[in-house]
Scaffold this active site. Sequence first.
Site, PDB file in Angstrom:
ATOM      1  N   GLU A  96      54.936 -32.867  -4.534  1.00 58.50           N
ATOM      2  CA  GLU A  96      55.674 -31.499  -4.542  1.00 58.50           C
ATOM      3  C   GLU A  96      56.644 -31.536  -3.306  1.00 58.50           C
ATOM      4  OE1 GLU A  96      53.006 -28.225  -4.305  1.00 58.50           O
ATOM      5  OE2 GLU A  96      52.141 -28.502  -6.482  1.00 58.50           O
ATOM      6  N   GLU A 109      47.793 -31.854 -10.783  1.00 63.49           N
ATOM      7  CA  GLU A 109      47.164 -30.816 -10.495  1.00 63.49           C
ATOM      8  C   GLU A 109      47.265 -29.577 -11.266  1.00 63.49           C
ATOM      9  OE1 GLU A 109      48.204 -29.208  -6.531  1.00 63.49           O
ATOM     10  OE2 GLU A 109      48.532 -31.337  -5.593  1.00 63.49           O
TER      11      GLU A 109
HETATM   12  C1  BG6 Z   1      49.841 -27.168  -4.393  1.00 61.29           C
HETATM   13  C2  BG6 Z   1      49.532 -28.452  -3.192  1.00 61.29           C
HETATM   14  O1  BG6 Z   1      50.944 -26.797  -4.082  1.00 61.29           O
HETATM   15  O2  BG6 Z   1      49.001 -25.934  -4.596  1.00 61.29           O
HETATM   16  C3  BG6 Z   1      47.888 -28.162  -2.745  1.00 61.29           C
HETATM   17  O3  BG6 Z   1      49.770 -29.650  -3.694  1.00 61.29           O
HETATM   18  C4  BG6 Z   1      47.644 -26.771  -2.714  1.00 61.29           C
HETATM   19  O4  BG6 Z   1      47.924 -29.177  -1.605  1.00 61.29           O
HETATM   20  C5  BG6 Z   1      47.714 -26.018  -3.831  1.00 61.29           C
HETATM   21  O5  BG6 Z   1      46.392 -26.472  -2.163  1.00 61.29           O
HETATM   22  C6  BG6 Z   1      47.081 -24.791  -4.137  1.00 61.29           C
HETATM   23  O6  BG6 Z   1      47.887 -24.198  -3.106  1.00 61.29           O
HETATM   24  P1  BG6 Z   1      47.042 -22.731  -2.448  1.00 61.29           P
HETATM   25  O7  BG6 Z   1      48.155 -22.097  -1.561  1.00 61.29           O
HETATM   26  O8  BG6 Z   1      46.714 -21.656  -3.790  1.00 61.29           O
HETATM   27  O9  BG6 Z   1      46.026 -23.326  -1.541  1.00 61.29           O
END
Ligand code: BG6
Length: 476
Positions: free
Chosen positions: A168, A376
């Site tokens: 990202e 993800e």
């Molecule tokens: C993504 C990242 O942006 O979102 C992760 O790659 C992150 O590292 C995930 O944990 C979720 O984000 P958040 O703020 O809900 O923990």
Amino acid sequence: HKQLDQFPKDFLWGSASAAYQVEGAWNEAGKGISVWDEFVRIPGKTFKGTNGDVAVDHYHRYKEDVALMKEQGLKAYRFSVAWTRIFPNGRGEINQAGLQFYINLVDELIKNQIEPVLTLYHWDLPQVLQDEYQGWESRKIVEDFTNYATVLFEAFRGKVKYWVSLNEQNIFISHGYLMASHPPAVSDPKRMYQANHYANLANASVIKKFHEMGMPGGIGPSFAYGPNYALDSDPKNVLAAEDSEDLNAHFWMDVYLFGKYPIAAMKMLNEQGLAPTIEVGDEELLAAGKPDFLGINYYQTNTVVFNPLDGVGLGKMNTTGEKGSTEESGLPGVFKRVENPFVERTNWDWEIDPEGLRIGLRRITSRYRIPVLITENGLGEYDKLTDDKEIHDDYRIDYLNRHVHAIREAITDGVDVLGYCTWSYTDLLSWLNGYQKRYGFVYVEQDEKQDGSLNRYKKDSFYWYQKIIQENGSNV
Ligand code: BG6
């Protein structure tokens, strides 16, 4: 579709994590300090001052975690390497003890028939490089990052087949240099675009190196893609959505896949004096670093309307430095994000839009014709551990199930999807939200006091995914 295609036989049903969010052991076995190790200690930066000193102790419990993956039937596990374990000072002498942790982890995964997906960089830059030359704001980062990556390429040649270069880039750059909610907490668009340019060069450089070394397998960046929608068919809103797609998506993906910045976006930045300085040779490097696949982190879409010149700017952020999907923000004279009336939202005000994933996959396929690895996707929620140590996360099952269905639709459309890594495997530290916002299949007893038992418990979603994998998604 009347009938849906099956998922490919070797589809990578996976799950993901990141070093800082799971490992803990922040100063063990010679590990150096990262920018996150420092940032979390500044009062008010994270939820209740939570940090990754212990996190969920994956560093000491990786065997237990891999055993759970094995029991679940997981086909792939995406994790990141902490640069500071390999080079405590960013470069120089290799810290063998730090490298050994990842050798052990990769061997354990392979022994259990789980494909390792290795992310080179998930935001934990060595603090020394930040202090010495301002990290991503210097061209020197290209050499240091390539040198670090090369050590890992050599160590894991043939063992690791899927590599993610930068996680990202669009998020760590915008949060680090515009929103100032991540380190180094700068708010300066000019500096942001320049840092972003160096990150592009670093990304291209490691990919080029990977190919020069004849590494088996493939490599690509993981882009946080939120496809852009116009709120309605008013042409000026449709144009706003085009601009948003150009500035927020093509601005990275075009560079990865075409080695070029999008024309309209670059013209706009030039007019505003914000465009990065591009030196002789940069364009050649960008063109020479073409990924083998594109990693996509998908959480939500972005609905916009035209934003007048005196309209809303960056907008307000909530207490944890993030923006919800109903919080108006934008670029004056171009676009502004508005609430999408057609989708539901999570308790963190993130949109739930499975169809948006299919739309995003389709757009990528049309524009770039490249295989996609979903690196993800997941739902952050408050989970409740019952007295019987169970977690009934039917809301997560529903969320994931709808996204898996959207992927199957996209595959039927003709998109080449290599795999699906949910976020996350175990619960872990959310950068800015501590442990209240959980994503895992495996609950970890840990909270803001950071003295939890660290015991692991399987959530209902653990068994749901186990079944999906067994059936290779054929009933979704
Ligand atoms: C993504 C990242 O942006 O979102 C992760 O790659 C992150 O590292 C995930 O944990 C979720 O984000 P958040 O703020 O809900 O923990």
